[in-house]
Design a protein around this motif. Structure first.
Motif, PDB file in Angstrom:
ATOM      1  N   TYR A 234       0.820  -1.217   0.000  1.00 49.12           N
ATOM      2  CA  TYR A 234       0.000   0.000   0.000  1.00 49.12           C
ATOM      3  C   TYR A 234       0.851   1.264   0.000  1.00 49.12           C
ATOM      4  O   TYR A 234       0.464   2.274  -0.582  1.00 49.12           O
ATOM      5  CB  TYR A 234      -0.966  -0.039   1.186  1.00 49.12           C
ATOM      6  CG  TYR A 234      -1.972  -1.150   1.025  1.00 49.12           C
ATOM      7  CD1 TYR A 234      -3.073  -0.998   0.193  1.00 49.12           C
ATOM      8  CD2 TYR A 234      -1.789  -2.378   1.646  1.00 49.12           C
ATOM      9  CE1 TYR A 234      -3.980  -2.026   0.003  1.00 49.12           C
ATOM     10  CE2 TYR A 234      -2.687  -3.418   1.454  1.00 49.12           C
ATOM     11  CZ  TYR A 234      -3.776  -3.234   0.629  1.00 49.12           C
ATOM     12  OH  TYR A 234      -4.664  -4.266   0.418  1.00 49.12           O
ATOM     13  N   ARG A 235       2.026   1.199   0.632  1.00 48.47           N
ATOM     14  CA  ARG A 235       2.940   2.336   0.579  1.00 48.47           C
ATOM     15  C   ARG A 235       3.460   2.546  -0.832  1.00 48.47           C
ATOM     16  O   ARG A 235       3.398   3.650  -1.376  1.00 48.47           O
ATOM     17  CB  ARG A 235       4.125   2.093   1.525  1.00 48.47           C
ATOM     18  CG  ARG A 235       5.122   3.243   1.559  1.00 48.47           C
ATOM     19  CD  ARG A 235       6.445   2.819   2.163  1.00 48.47           C
ATOM     20  NE  ARG A 235       7.140   1.837   1.330  1.00 48.47           N
ATOM     21  CZ  ARG A 235       8.334   1.330   1.616  1.00 48.47           C
ATOM     22  NH1 ARG A 235       8.951   1.685   2.736  1.00 48.47           N
ATOM     23  NH2 ARG A 235       8.900   0.447   0.810  1.00 48.47           N
ATOM     24  N   PHE A 253      -7.413   5.332  -3.983  1.00 47.07           N
ATOM     25  CA  PHE A 253      -8.394   5.292  -2.902  1.00 47.07           C
ATOM     26  C   PHE A 253      -9.527   4.310  -3.205  1.00 47.07           C
ATOM     27  O   PHE A 253     -10.050   3.658  -2.294  1.00 47.07           O
ATOM     28  CB  PHE A 253      -8.937   6.690  -2.615  1.00 47.07           C
ATOM     29  CG  PHE A 253      -8.018   7.528  -1.786  1.00 47.07           C
ATOM     30  CD1 PHE A 253      -7.773   7.206  -0.457  1.00 47.07           C
ATOM     31  CD2 PHE A 253      -7.366   8.624  -2.323  1.00 47.07           C
ATOM     32  CE1 PHE A 253      -6.912   7.962   0.320  1.00 47.07           C
ATOM     33  CE2 PHE A 253      -6.500   9.392  -1.549  1.00 47.07           C
ATOM     34  CZ  PHE A 253      -6.275   9.060  -0.217  1.00 47.07           C
ATOM     35  N   LEU A 254      -9.893   4.190  -4.454  1.00 46.00           N
ATOM     36  CA  LEU A 254     -10.906   3.194  -4.813  1.00 46.00           C
ATOM     37  C   LEU A 254     -10.413   1.784  -4.499  1.00 46.00           C
ATOM     38  O   LEU A 254     -11.162   0.958  -3.957  1.00 46.00           O
ATOM     39  CB  LEU A 254     -11.256   3.323  -6.301  1.00 46.00           C
ATOM     40  CG  LEU A 254     -12.036   4.573  -6.709  1.00 46.00           C
ATOM     41  CD1 LEU A 254     -12.200   4.630  -8.222  1.00 46.00           C
ATOM     42  CD2 LEU A 254     -13.394   4.620  -6.020  1.00 46.00           C
ATOM     43  N   LEU A 255      -9.150   1.518  -4.835  1.00 42.28           N
ATOM     44  CA  LEU A 255      -8.568   0.209  -4.517  1.00 42.28           C
ATOM     45  C   LEU A 255      -8.433   0.013  -3.008  1.00 42.28           C
ATOM     46  O   LEU A 255      -8.652  -1.088  -2.490  1.00 42.28           O
ATOM     47  CB  LEU A 255      -7.201   0.074  -5.192  1.00 42.28           C
ATOM     48  CG  LEU A 255      -7.212  -0.004  -6.723  1.00 42.28           C
ATOM     49  CD1 LEU A 255      -5.788   0.060  -7.266  1.00 42.28           C
ATOM     50  CD2 LEU A 255      -7.902  -1.272  -7.194  1.00 42.28           C
ATOM     51  N   LEU A 256      -8.087   1.083  -2.304  1.00 40.27           N
ATOM     52  CA  LEU A 256      -7.941   1.018  -0.851  1.00 40.27           C
ATOM     53  C   LEU A 256      -9.277   0.652  -0.201  1.00 40.27           C
ATOM     54  O   LEU A 256      -9.351  -0.261   0.639  1.00 40.27           O
ATOM     55  CB  LEU A 256      -7.440   2.366  -0.320  1.00 40.27           C
ATOM     56  CG  LEU A 256      -7.031   2.413   1.149  1.00 40.27           C
ATOM     57  CD1 LEU A 256      -5.639   1.849   1.322  1.00 40.27           C
ATOM     58  CD2 LEU A 256      -7.067   3.856   1.667  1.00 40.27           C
ATOM     59  N   PHE A 257     -10.335   1.356  -0.590  1.00 40.18           N
ATOM     60  CA  PHE A 257     -11.651   1.098  -0.018  1.00 40.18           C
ATOM     61  C   PHE A 257     -12.162  -0.283  -0.416  1.00 40.18           C
ATOM     62  O   PHE A 257     -12.823  -0.959   0.385  1.00 40.18           O
ATOM     63  CB  PHE A 257     -12.637   2.180  -0.458  1.00 40.18           C
ATOM     64  CG  PHE A 257     -12.335   3.539   0.116  1.00 40.18           C
ATOM     65  CD1 PHE A 257     -11.896   3.679   1.424  1.00 40.18           C
ATOM     66  CD2 PHE A 257     -12.468   4.676  -0.659  1.00 40.18           C
ATOM     67  CE1 PHE A 257     -11.615   4.931   1.956  1.00 40.18           C
ATOM     68  CE2 PHE A 257     -12.187   5.937  -0.139  1.00 40.18           C
ATOM     69  CZ  PHE A 257     -11.752   6.065   1.181  1.00 40.18           C
ATOM     70  N   PHE A 281      -0.823   3.084   3.760  1.00 39.44           N
ATOM     71  CA  PHE A 281      -1.265   4.341   3.155  1.00 39.44           C
ATOM     72  C   PHE A 281      -0.563   5.532   3.809  1.00 39.44           C
ATOM     73  O   PHE A 281      -0.049   6.416   3.119  1.00 39.44           O
ATOM     74  CB  PHE A 281      -2.781   4.480   3.290  1.00 39.44           C
ATOM     75  CG  PHE A 281      -3.285   5.880   3.123  1.00 39.44           C
ATOM     76  CD1 PHE A 281      -3.067   6.589   1.952  1.00 39.44           C
ATOM     77  CD2 PHE A 281      -3.965   6.517   4.151  1.00 39.44           C
ATOM     78  CE1 PHE A 281      -3.524   7.893   1.803  1.00 39.44           C
ATOM     79  CE2 PHE A 281      -4.427   7.816   4.011  1.00 39.44           C
ATOM     80  CZ  PHE A 281      -4.201   8.508   2.840  1.00 39.44           C
ATOM     81  N   ILE A 282      -0.509   5.546   5.133  1.00 35.28           N
ATOM     82  CA  ILE A 282       0.138   6.654   5.845  1.00 35.28           C
ATOM     83  C   ILE A 282       1.622   6.721   5.507  1.00 35.28           C
ATOM     84  O   ILE A 282       2.182   7.803   5.280  1.00 35.28           O
ATOM     85  CB  ILE A 282      -0.087   6.521   7.357  1.00 35.28           C
ATOM     86  CG1 ILE A 282      -1.579   6.709   7.682  1.00 35.28           C
ATOM     87  CG2 ILE A 282       0.751   7.536   8.133  1.00 35.28           C
ATOM     88  CD1 ILE A 282      -1.953   6.357   9.107  1.00 35.28           C
TER      89      ILE A 282
END
Length: 295
Positions: A234-235, A253-257, A281-282
Motif C-alpha cells: 500500500y505504501r 483510494f478506490l482500490l484502498l476502499f 497508506f500513511i
C-alpha cells in the motif's frame, strides 16, 4: 548475437530447494552467465553455489535481506559494472524453458530498439500467472510489424523473466531498493518505457512456481506471518499512483476502499489487516525515495 552478453540475475533468500530447481533449468542450457544475488540466506545457499564449477557464476551476498527490490537493484548495478549488454532478472522460483533465451535473442534481433523485453509468465498448470500479467500499451498497433512474431508493446511488466537493456539503465537509473517488495518492477519498467518501448515476447516462456496462482491481495492472505509485509504494497502503490496525478490518486483510494471492504466481508484477521492497509497508506504519504544512478 552472443548470448553471453546476457547476465541472468537471480535474487534469492532462504529458499534453497526451489532455487536448486531454478538453477537446474539454467544448467540445462549452459549458454549465459549467471549473477546470484543472495539476500544473506542462512539455509546453505552459499555452500551450494560454491559446489557449482561447470559454468560462469558470480555470487554476491548482500549482507542482509534487501528484499526483492533491493536485490534486483543490486544485481542490475552489478550487470552494469561488469559491462553486460542485457540483464535477465528473475526470482528464485522462476523456471526457464529450453527455448526461453533463444526466443529472447530472436526478440532482440527483431526489435533492436527497446528498453525491456518481458517473457510470457505461466503458472505450474500452464495457465497465465495472474500476478505477473504485463500492462499492454494503449496503441499496440504502433508496432504492428512485430505482431506476426508474437511481440506486443507493453508499458510495464513484472521482474519474473524480464530482459533489461543495460544502456537505458544508464539513463533512468536503478530500481528503487527502498520499495523492498511489491511494485518495484512496475515502477521500473514504466520508467524504462518512457525512454524506449518495452515488449512482451510471447514465444519466450517461463514458469513461475509461486505457491498460488492468484493476484496479490491482503483479504485472501491466509498466512498471518505474511500480513505485515502488505504495508509495503500500500505504501509503494501510493507512490506509483501519485505520479499519475489526480486520476491515479482517485484510483488508489478506490482500490484502498475495495480492499478494506473485501477484508471486512470475507477476510480473516480483519482488524489486523485493516491496520496494515491504513499503515501502508500513511507511510506512502511520506514516501519519497531517491533513484540511484549508475555510470
Amino acid at each position: 548475437m552472443n548470448l553471453n552478453k546476457i547476465a541472468i540475475v537471480i535474487v534469492t533468500y532462504n529458499r534453497l530447494e526451489i532455487f536448486k530447481k531454478c538453477m537446474k533449468k539454467i544448467e540445462n542450457q549452459n549458454i549465459a552467465d549467471v549473477l546470484i544475488i543472495d539476500n544473506a540466506s542462512t539455509d546453505g545457499t552459499r555452500e551450494y553455489i560454491k559446489s557449482k564449477t561447470n559454468y560462469n557464476i558470480r555470487y554476491y551476498n548482500t549482507g542482509k535481506n534487501l528484499g526483492g527490490a533491493g536485490g534486483f537493484s543490486f544485481g542490475i548495478k552489478k550487470a552494469v559494472e561488469l559491462k553486460y549488454e542485457y540483464a535477465l532478472v528473475m526470482d528464485d522460483d522462476t523456471m526457464l524453458q529450453d527455448n526461453t533465451l533463444e526466443e529472447l535473442k530472436n526478440g532482440i534481433d527483431k526489435v533492436k530498439e527497446f528498453s525491456f523485453l518481458a517473457c510470457k509468465v505461466l503458472w505450474k498448470d500452464n495457465n497465465l500467472c495472474l500476478m505477473n500479467k504485463p500492462k499492454i500499451a494503449e496503441d499496440i498497433l504502433e508496432y504492428h510489424r512485430y505482431l506476426q512474431d508474437g511481440i506486443i508493446e507493453i508499458n510495464s511488466s513484472s521482474f519474473v523473466g524480464c530482459l533489461i537493456n543495460i544502456k537505458h539503465v544508464l539513463t533512468v537509473g536503478l530500481p528503487i531498493s527502498e520499495f523492498f517488495i511489491w511494485g518495484d518492477d512496475v515502477e521500473y519498467t514504466t520508467r524504462l518505457s518512457k525512454v524506449a518501448p518495452g515488449f512482451l515476447v510471447s514465444n519466450a516462456t517461463v514458469i513461475h512456481e509461486c505457491a498460488n496462482n492468484d493476484s496479490i491481495n491482503i483479504y485472501n492472505e491466509a498466512n498471518v506471518d505474511r500480513v505485515k509485509r502488505y504495508k509495503f504494497l500500500y505504501r509503494n502503490r501510493f507512490y506509483n499512483m501519485r505520479k499519475k496525478g489526480a486520476s491515479g490518486i482517485i484510483k488508489y483510494f478506490l482500490l484502498l476502499f475495495r480492499d478494506i471492504l473485501y477484508t471486512i466481508l470475507k477476510g480473516k484477521n480483519k482488524i489486523m489487516k485493516i491496520r496494515i492497509i491504513l499503515k501502508g497508506f500513511i507511510l506512502g504519504i511520506f514516501f519519497f525515495p531517491k533513484i540511484e544512478k549508475v555510470k
